[in-house]
Design a protein around this motif. Structure first.
Motif, mmCIF file in Angstrom:
data_model
loop_
_atom_site.group_PDB
_atom_site.id
_atom_site.type_symbol
_atom_site.label_atom_id
_atom_site.label_comp_id
_atom_site.label_asym_id
_atom_site.label_seq_id
_atom_site.Cartn_x
_atom_site.Cartn_y
_atom_site.Cartn_z
ATOM 1 N N ALA A 25 43.032 65.924 53.192
ATOM 2 C CA ALA A 25 42.188 64.734 53.311
ATOM 3 C C ALA A 25 41.269 64.836 54.518
ATOM 4 C CB ALA A 25 43.063 63.486 53.412
ATOM 5 N N GLN A 26 41.809 65.325 55.622
ATOM 6 C CA GLN A 26 40.999 65.478 56.831
ATOM 7 C C GLN A 26 39.899 66.510 56.620
ATOM 8 O OE1 GLN A 26 43.281 66.491 60.301
ATOM 9 N NE2 GLN A 26 41.529 66.366 61.687
ATOM 10 N N ALA A 27 40.240 67.630 55.978
ATOM 11 C CA ALA A 27 39.253 68.678 55.727
ATOM 12 C C ALA A 27 38.135 68.196 54.813
ATOM 13 C CB ALA A 27 39.936 69.909 55.129
ATOM 14 N N LEU A 28 38.491 67.291 53.879
ATOM 15 C CA LEU A 28 37.508 66.782 52.927
ATOM 16 C C LEU A 28 36.781 65.538 53.432
ATOM 17 C CD1 LEU A 28 39.693 67.145 49.697
ATOM 18 C CD2 LEU A 28 37.650 68.481 50.249
ATOM 19 N N GLY A 29 37.210 65.055 54.580
ATOM 20 C CA GLY A 29 36.579 63.854 55.118
ATOM 21 C C GLY A 29 36.919 62.598 54.341
ATOM 22 N N LYS A 30 38.106 62.568 53.767
ATOM 23 C CA LYS A 30 38.530 61.401 52.989
ATOM 24 C C LYS A 30 39.476 60.548 53.823
ATOM 25 C CE LYS A 30 38.021 63.562 48.454
ATOM 26 N NZ LYS A 30 38.640 63.859 47.146
ATOM 27 N N SER A 31 39.152 59.290 53.955
ATOM 28 C CA SER A 31 39.979 58.374 54.747
ATOM 29 C C SER A 31 41.031 57.738 53.839
ATOM 30 C CB SER A 31 39.112 57.298 55.405
ATOM 31 O OG SER A 31 38.367 56.606 54.419
ATOM 32 N N VAL A 32 42.007 58.541 53.463
ATOM 33 C CA VAL A 32 43.069 58.080 52.560
ATOM 34 C C VAL A 32 44.318 57.790 53.383
ATOM 35 C CG1 VAL A 32 44.457 58.640 50.549
ATOM 36 C CG2 VAL A 32 42.138 59.541 50.745
ATOM 37 N N GLN A 33 44.848 56.613 53.220
ATOM 38 C CA GLN A 33 46.085 56.256 53.901
ATOM 39 C C GLN A 33 47.274 56.641 53.031
ATOM 40 O OE1 GLN A 33 46.359 52.150 55.112
ATOM 41 N NE2 GLN A 33 48.495 52.335 55.771
ATOM 42 N N SER A 62 48.460 65.964 31.456
ATOM 43 C CA SER A 62 47.983 66.829 32.528
ATOM 44 C C SER A 62 46.469 66.894 32.478
ATOM 45 C CB SER A 62 48.576 68.237 32.376
ATOM 46 O OG SER A 62 48.179 69.075 33.455
ATOM 47 N N VAL A 63 45.903 67.447 33.531
ATOM 48 C CA VAL A 63 44.467 67.709 33.534
ATOM 49 C C VAL A 63 44.164 68.810 32.521
ATOM 50 C CG1 VAL A 63 44.188 67.007 35.924
ATOM 51 C CG2 VAL A 63 44.723 69.387 35.414
ATOM 52 N N ASP A 64 42.892 68.932 32.129
ATOM 53 C CA ASP A 64 42.518 69.902 31.096
ATOM 54 C C ASP A 64 42.026 71.217 31.660
ATOM 55 O OD1 ASP A 64 40.044 69.252 32.103
ATOM 56 O OD2 ASP A 64 39.103 68.852 30.169
ATOM 57 N N ASP A 65 41.997 71.355 33.004
ATOM 58 C CA ASP A 65 41.453 72.577 33.591
ATOM 59 C C ASP A 65 42.512 73.298 34.404
ATOM 60 O OD1 ASP A 65 41.598 70.669 35.517
ATOM 61 O OD2 ASP A 65 39.465 70.570 35.928
ATOM 62 N N GLY A 66 42.132 74.426 35.001
ATOM 63 C CA GLY A 66 43.081 75.274 35.697
ATOM 64 C C GLY A 66 43.163 74.992 37.193
ATOM 65 N N THR A 67 43.755 75.949 37.909
ATOM 66 C CA THR A 67 44.049 75.767 39.323
ATOM 67 C C THR A 67 42.798 75.631 40.170
ATOM 68 O OG1 THR A 67 45.868 77.284 38.868
ATOM 69 C CG2 THR A 67 45.513 76.666 41.147
ATOM 70 N N ALA A 68 41.736 76.340 39.801
ATOM 71 C CA ALA A 68 40.441 76.266 40.495
ATOM 72 C C ALA A 68 40.604 76.472 41.989
ATOM 73 C CB ALA A 68 39.747 74.947 40.188
ATOM 74 N N LEU A 69 40.922 77.693 42.378
ATOM 75 C CA LEU A 69 41.141 77.984 43.794
ATOM 76 C C LEU A 69 39.863 77.868 44.612
ATOM 77 C CD1 LEU A 69 43.487 81.072 43.423
ATOM 78 C CD2 LEU A 69 44.146 78.758 44.035
ATOM 79 N N THR A 70 38.735 78.289 44.056
ATOM 80 C CA THR A 70 37.493 78.330 44.827
ATOM 81 C C THR A 70 37.065 76.964 45.354
ATOM 82 O OG1 THR A 70 36.774 80.253 43.565
ATOM 83 C CG2 THR A 70 35.099 79.081 44.823
ATOM 84 N N PRO A 71 37.097 75.890 44.509
ATOM 85 C CA PRO A 71 36.649 74.591 45.033
ATOM 86 C C PRO A 71 37.650 73.914 45.950
ATOM 87 C CG PRO A 71 36.445 74.695 42.636
ATOM 88 C CD PRO A 71 37.315 75.822 43.071
ATOM 89 N N ALA A 72 38.908 74.431 46.017
ATOM 90 C CA ALA A 72 39.914 73.763 46.830
ATOM 91 C C ALA A 72 39.424 73.652 48.271
ATOM 92 C CB ALA A 72 41.235 74.543 46.773
ATOM 93 N N ASP A 73 39.550 72.445 48.816
ATOM 94 C CA ASP A 73 39.164 72.188 50.199
ATOM 95 C C ASP A 73 37.647 72.172 50.399
ATOM 96 O OD1 ASP A 73 39.778 71.589 52.812
ATOM 97 O OD2 ASP A 73 40.015 73.656 53.442
#
Length: 326
Positions: free
Chosen positions: A46-54, A290-301
């Motif tokens: 959350a911090q890396a993505l700039g998301k203010s999630v409690q 479940s979601v319809d897509d895969g792990t998607a490592l590249t967009p992570a973070d």
């Protein structure tokens, strides 16, 4: 009024699963979504993505405040970097699934929703794993389950799932077709509220075998299976050539399509609904999506992950659970 509690596994920690789970509080869904995962990982992402999630620790007896993400903390086996897989965290990924499964079995959770995992890294860790669908079937002792994807106005179920192309024809047999179609029809009734499901079936071969000139599976296996199912009262038609079945005039009035293998039916559905599709396991005694897509490592973070499919998966699971309890 009791608000349903849904378990959401965050999946492969190096992938987009943790990222998209962070968007759940913004979806304002009419249920409690409990994310199973490492709380420290979720906070860091959350911090890396700039998301203010409690984040708040999950307590079944205490509902969270609005806009808060409930987390059932399960610690990583080793620190995780976005986009970098580690076999050391393979047991952690399965621990998420196991805890969620125990919860739905006990009635703690109304349904199970899964974010993507990475089958390859589990196999590299020495764990025989072919997919969520097969794992949950074995864990629950379910004789057979069926993978179905829904989206873009389509529902597509599969006779076979994660098999090499060279093995598919040998796996197709009459008992398989009959049992998969039966599970599909039963769950359309019990989990989707479809009173008399209308099911269309693809052939296996090009042009559905073209009268035996392009293969005999339709004549020897699929057609006799469908005739037997119709004799038993099922509303099921086919086999149709897969390259012409997915047209609006053919699909009008259909509740689902039964395709013979994964790449026969899912490319069309994913084209129609990618990012908004849902993977559903039929035949279980509980609801799993479940979601319809895969792990998607590249967009992570990276902030590029789209949580749309996860939101739809939760919404679908909630609707199915309500039908299932009715």
């Amino acid at each position: 009024m009791t608000v349903p509690i849904l378990a959401v596994t965050s999946g492969e920690p190096a992938g987009i699963g943790p990222d998209i789970c962070l968007d759940l509080p913004e979806a304002d869904l009419p249920c409690r979504c409990v994310v199973l995962g490492d709380k420290t990982l979720l906070q860091a992402r959350a911090q890396a993505l700039g998301k203010s999630v409690q984040l708040q620790d999950y307590d079944a007896a205490r509902a969270p405040a609005a806009g808060v993400l409930e987390v059932l903390h399960i610690p990583l086996r080793t620190p995780c970097e976005a986009g970098r897989l580690s076999t050391e965290n393979a047991p952690y990924v399965l621990q998420l699934l196991d805890r969620a499964y125990e919860g739905v079995q006990a009635g703690e959770f109304a349904a199970l929703v899964t974010a993507p995992l990475h089958k390859g890294i589990l196999n590299d860790a020495g764990i025989a794993f072919t997919g969520h669908t097969e794992y949950l079937a074995e864990k629950s002792g379910t004789g057979q389950v069926v993978m179905m994807l829904a989206g873009g106005g389509l529902r597509v179920a599969l006779a076979t799932t994660h098999l090499p192309l060279k093995d598919i024809a040998a796996a197709i047999n009459r008992p398989l077709i009959e049992s998969v179609a039966t599970i599909l029809a039963q769950d359309l009734r019990s989990k989707f509220g479809v009173k008399n499901p209308n099911i269309l079936v693809t052939g296996l071969n090009p042009h559905a075998g073209e009268g035996g000139h392009l293969g005999h599976e339709e004549i020897d296996i699929i057609i006799p299976a469908l005739e037997a199912l119709r004799a038993g009262g099922m509303n099921i038609q086919g086999p149709y050539p897969a390259d012409t079945l997915f047209q609006p005039f053919m699909l009008q009035g259909a509740d689902a399509v039964l395709a013979m293998y994964l790449d026969h039916g899912l490319p069309v559905l994913k084209y129609a609904s990618f990012g908004k599709g849902v993977n559903i396991t039929l035949g279980l005694l509980y609801v799993r999506t479940s979601v319809d897509d895969g792990t998607a490592l590249t967009p992570a973070d990276s902030g590029k992950a789209d949580s749309g499919s996860l939101i739809v998966a939760v919404d679908t699971a909630l609707a199915m659970a309500q039908h299932h309890r009715a």
